[in-house]
Design an enzyme around this catalytic site. Structure first.
Site, mmCIF file in Angstrom:
data_model
loop_
_atom_site.group_PDB
_atom_site.id
_atom_site.type_symbol
_atom_site.label_atom_id
_atom_site.label_comp_id
_atom_site.label_asym_id
_atom_site.label_seq_id
_atom_site.Cartn_x
_atom_site.Cartn_y
_atom_site.Cartn_z
ATOM 1 N N CYS A 104 -68.119 61.011 -27.149
ATOM 2 C CA CYS A 104 -67.437 60.305 -26.014
ATOM 3 C C CYS A 104 -66.312 59.412 -26.212
ATOM 4 O O CYS A 104 -65.373 59.286 -25.593
ATOM 5 C CB CYS A 104 -68.777 59.863 -25.193
ATOM 6 S SG CYS A 104 -68.405 59.112 -23.637
ATOM 7 N N CYS A 201 -76.768 58.445 -22.083
ATOM 8 C CA CYS A 201 -76.702 58.078 -20.630
ATOM 9 C C CYS A 201 -76.960 59.289 -19.797
ATOM 10 O O CYS A 201 -77.680 59.295 -18.603
ATOM 11 C CB CYS A 201 -75.491 57.588 -20.150
ATOM 12 S SG CYS A 201 -73.849 58.862 -20.530
#
Length: 361
Positions: A104, A201
């Site tokens: 990410c 997340c």
């Protein structure tokens, strides 16, 4: 004329203070939240409370209003799904333990955000990571350890490119976490006491195997627990449930502690062994990213971390093939526990990140 900096804002205290400090230093600051959550996962992300949580938008907007800077939301859902979620699933199905935060950072938080920021006329981007961007005497950019070892995030940033680092500012790398919260309180930022976010997340309740089933619509395939000689010991729930070094949650009783020592996706087997079987003094990594150095030379010495929480172990470079992303072989001074394919091996020279790669064995 001051430089324009786009700050990636998660709605947390770290990125909020980064934006505040840059504004105080005279930059033209723009706050941006990267919208990466998928519609069906918004609720689970919200419960998780990570940087992808829906509340990040409202918290970041309130901070920007307080600081007095413009604020925007940029949609990176497609890029996040392709570069992070698809990668995450693919790695587990190959018997690896992925690190989605590293992917990410490189592919979304930097590659996509930097490109979009340059398109709107920004000079640089900034984040609230606990690390410091430095330019070394050899002309290369690298990341130096932050002031606070407990919060240091250099491990998850080793894959950033020279171009990305040249356009990056990390304002809070010189501060302790307690100092960052104090700055937020004194500045009246509404997130001063907001808890830190969790790691993955998009996975609710840390149930990554359940997430893979829901995301792919396919049931995970059970198989055999075996010893290193292939003797069947019992049945497992699917290789996606396991990682190297795991002892708890195996669902098998052999009368003594056993550990996952190998995952064999080609035969759908999970190998169990004694604790000494999960120690090794060598590793091989590929997809090498050179950061503070332009090459790894045989005989060179580095401290290497093999997971985020690892304090690091001294090792020697045995070989490095720079072709096709490189293949690096390291030999540690002492055996290290649970070298895990899919995780990163990150090399340091004193407090500077030299580079790193993805462990393959």
């Amino acid at each position: 004329m001051s430089e324009t900096v786009v700050v990636g804002m998660s709605g947390g205290v770290d990125s909020s203070v980064a934006a505040y400090l840059l504004k105080q230093q005279g930059y033209d600051v723009i706050g941006v939240t990267m919208q990466v959550w998928q519609d069906t996962d918004a609720c689970s992300m919200e419960r998780k409370g990570g940087c992808c949580g829906v509340s990040a938008v409202e918290d970041a907007r309130r901070v920007c209003r307080k600081i007095g800077i413009p604020y925007y939301v940029m949609n990176f859902r497609e890029e996040f799904h392709k570069n992070v979620i698809d990668y995450f699933i693919r790695e587990y199905k190959q018997g690896h333990t992925p690190n989605p935060c590293i992917e990410c950072n490189r592919r979304v938080k930097w590659e996509c955000l930097l490109r979009r920021s340059m398109e709107i006329g920004a000079d640089k981007i900034a984040t609230g990571h606990y690390a410091r961007v430095v330019k070394l005497p050899n002309g290369r950019y690298s990341i130096a350890l932050s002031k606070t070892a407990r919060k240091d995030q250099t491990y998850a940033l080793y894959s950033l490119s020279q171009e990305q680092l040249a356009h990056t500012i990390m304002p809070i790398g010189d501060y302790e976490k307690s100092e960052v919260r104090k700055i937020a309180e004194e500045a009246g930022l509404p997130v001063a006491n907001k808890p830190d976010s969790q790691e993955i997340c998009f996975v609710a309740d840390d149930d990554h195997a359940g997430y893979i089933e829901r995301e792919t619509g396919e049931k995970l395939i059970p198989g055999n627990f075996v010893d290193r000689d292939g003797v069947i010991l019992g049945r497992h729930k699917g290789i996606e449930y396991y990682t190297i070094g795991q002892r708890k949650g195996l669902g098998i009783a052999l009368g003594h502690p056993v550990y996952v020592s190998e995952i064999r996706p080609e035969t759908n087997e999970v190998v169990l062994g004694e604790e000494d079987e999960i120690f090794t003094d060598t590793l091989t990594a590929d997809r090498i990213n050179l950061m503070g150095v332009d090459v790894f030379r045989p005989g060179e010495r580095y401290k290497t971390k093999i997971r985020y929480s690892d304090p690091g172990t001294m090792c020697t470079v045995m070989s490095f093939d720079p072709e096709d992303g490189g293949r690096l072989v390291l030999k540690f001074d002492k055996a290290v526990r649970a070298v895990t394919p899919g995780q990163a091996a990150v090399l340091y020279k004193e407090n500077i990140t030299a580079g790193g790669g993805t462990i393959i064995k």
